[in-house]
Scaffold this motif. Structure first.
Motif, short mmCIF file in Angstrom:
data_model
loop_
_atom_site.label_atom_id
_atom_site.label_comp_id
_atom_site.label_asym_id
_atom_site.label_seq_id
_atom_site.Cartn_x
_atom_site.Cartn_y
_atom_site.Cartn_z
N LEU A 133 3.76 5.53 -5.59
CA LEU A 133 3.77 5.70 -7.09
C LEU A 133 2.52 6.73 -7.54
O LEU A 133 3.10 7.40 -8.60
CB LEU A 133 3.76 4.46 -7.61
CG LEU A 133 4.63 3.25 -7.43
CD1 LEU A 133 4.53 1.95 -7.81
CD2 LEU A 133 6.06 3.69 -8.47
N LYS A 134 1.70 6.70 -7.00
CA LYS A 134 0.53 7.43 -7.54
C LYS A 134 0.94 8.91 -7.28
O LYS A 134 0.20 9.69 -8.07
CB LYS A 134 -0.83 7.22 -6.57
CG LYS A 134 -1.49 5.88 -7.26
CD LYS A 134 -2.51 5.38 -6.55
CE LYS A 134 -3.10 4.02 -6.79
NZ LYS A 134 -4.21 3.53 -6.22
N ALA A 135 1.56 9.26 -6.28
CA ALA A 135 2.08 10.60 -6.08
C ALA A 135 3.15 11.07 -7.01
O ALA A 135 3.23 12.27 -7.31
CB ALA A 135 2.67 10.84 -4.79
N GLN A 136 3.86 9.99 -7.55
CA GLN A 136 5.20 10.40 -8.43
C GLN A 136 5.03 10.36 -9.84
O GLN A 136 5.76 10.74 -10.64
CB GLN A 136 6.35 9.52 -7.93
CG GLN A 136 6.84 9.71 -6.45
CD GLN A 136 7.41 11.16 -6.25
OE1 GLN A 136 8.09 11.36 -7.15
NE2 GLN A 136 7.33 11.62 -5.17
N THR A 137 3.83 9.54 -10.49
CA THR A 137 3.58 9.47 -11.52
C THR A 137 2.27 10.23 -12.08
O THR A 137 1.52 10.43 -11.36
CB THR A 137 3.62 7.90 -12.12
OG1 THR A 137 2.49 7.51 -11.31
CG2 THR A 137 4.95 7.32 -11.48
N ARG A 167 1.10 -1.28 0.02
CA ARG A 167 -0.06 0.19 -0.03
C ARG A 167 0.81 1.19 0.09
O ARG A 167 0.39 2.07 -0.78
CB ARG A 167 -0.90 0.10 1.08
CG ARG A 167 -2.40 -0.65 0.83
CD ARG A 167 -3.32 -0.42 2.04
NE ARG A 167 -3.45 -1.61 2.63
CZ ARG A 167 -3.03 -2.42 3.64
NH1 ARG A 167 -2.56 -1.28 4.62
NH2 ARG A 167 -3.25 -3.57 4.21
N ALA A 168 1.66 1.17 0.76
CA ALA A 168 2.71 2.38 0.84
C ALA A 168 3.48 2.65 -0.47
O ALA A 168 3.70 3.83 -0.76
CB ALA A 168 3.90 2.12 2.07
N VAL A 206 9.89 -2.96 0.98
CA VAL A 206 10.14 -3.32 -0.47
C VAL A 206 11.39 -3.97 -0.96
O VAL A 206 12.52 -3.16 -0.42
CB VAL A 206 10.15 -1.94 -1.32
CG1 VAL A 206 10.57 -2.17 -2.91
CG2 VAL A 206 8.82 -1.07 -1.24
N SER A 207 11.63 -5.15 -1.32
CA SER A 207 12.83 -5.76 -1.54
C SER A 207 13.59 -5.37 -2.94
O SER A 207 14.77 -5.62 -3.30
CB SER A 207 12.83 -7.18 -1.25
OG SER A 207 11.75 -7.78 -2.26
N SER A 208 12.64 -5.14 -3.84
CA SER A 208 13.16 -4.74 -5.26
C SER A 208 12.05 -4.07 -5.85
O SER A 208 10.98 -4.27 -5.85
CB SER A 208 13.43 -6.27 -5.99
OG SER A 208 13.36 -6.44 -7.17
N ALA A 209 12.76 -3.34 -6.70
CA ALA A 209 11.99 -2.44 -7.71
C ALA A 209 12.84 -2.25 -9.09
O ALA A 209 13.95 -1.76 -9.30
CB ALA A 209 11.69 -0.99 -7.24
N VAL A 210 12.01 -2.74 -10.19
CA VAL A 210 12.76 -2.84 -11.40
C VAL A 210 11.88 -2.17 -12.45
O VAL A 210 10.66 -2.44 -12.71
CB VAL A 210 12.98 -4.22 -11.85
CG1 VAL A 210 13.61 -4.20 -13.48
CG2 VAL A 210 13.70 -5.07 -11.04
N LEU A 211 12.30 -1.06 -13.31
CA LEU A 211 11.64 -0.11 -14.11
C LEU A 211 12.15 -0.59 -15.48
O LEU A 211 13.53 -0.49 -15.62
CB LEU A 211 11.83 1.25 -13.90
CG LEU A 211 11.18 2.06 -14.77
CD1 LEU A 211 9.61 2.02 -14.35
CD2 LEU A 211 11.48 3.56 -14.48
N VAL A 212 11.00 -0.99 -16.29
CA VAL A 212 11.36 -1.62 -17.78
C VAL A 212 10.80 -0.38 -18.68
O VAL A 212 9.42 -0.26 -18.52
CB VAL A 212 11.23 -2.72 -17.91
CG1 VAL A 212 11.39 -3.48 -19.20
CG2 VAL A 212 11.99 -3.73 -16.90
#
Length: 161
Positions: free
Chosen positions: A103-107, A97-98, A147-153
């Motif tokens: 993400l909703k605030a940043q995009t 949720r966090a 959050v253990s991992s965040a991958v942007l593609v």
């Protein structure tokens, strides 16, 4: 609009309309055309050829000018904003949720595409539209507790196989 051009030329003569049905049934493309704009240009060329062959030169010129202007208007309005896919690994629902709130605030746009849950691990696939070309928010997202991992593609919607 392109179809209207053909119909205006074909409705004037029954023999011409039967001939056009036969001629258009022969048209076949050997490779798959993926871009809608390419298909529009091909169909436009075929339609103008039919109208010119029928002897309606003013209709071909007037129709081509209007269709050309409309295509120019719509091609220039095309969005060049590419979507991104984010693969996010979270430990629990609170961190999920966090992360989603962040993400909703940043995009500009954030939509969940898939979610897989296992014991102690939640994997989210999220489609994002960024506000700018800055992707540094992913660094802060990866440092979020839980959050253990965040991958942007980058994602263009096509699957090559």
């Amino acid at each position: 609009m392109i179809t209207t051009l053909v119909i205006l030329a074909v409705t004037s003569n029954v023999v011409l309309s039967l001939g056009m049905v036969g001629a258009l049934s022969i048209v076949r493309f050997r490779t798959a055309i993926k871009e809608p704009l390419d298909i529009a240009f091909l169909f436009w060329a075929i339609a103008v050829g039919i109208v010119l062959a029928a002897g309606f030169i003013p209709l071909a010129v007037f129709g081509s000018v209007i269709i050309g202007v409309m295509l120019l208007v719509f091609v220039n309005r095309k969005s060049h904003q590419n979507p991104f896919m984010l693969v996010l690994q979270c430990e629990d629902e609170a961190s999920e949720r966090a992360a989603m709130d962040y993400l909703k605030a940043q995009t500009l746009r954030c939509s969940l595409k898939s979610k897989a849950a296992q014991a102690g691990n939640i994997e989210l696939n999220v489609e994002l539209r960024l506000k700018s070309d800055d992707t540094s928010f992913i660094n802060q997202l990866a440092q979020t507790p839980g959050v253990s991992s965040a991958v942007l593609v980058t994602y263009n919607g096509e699957y090559m196989g």
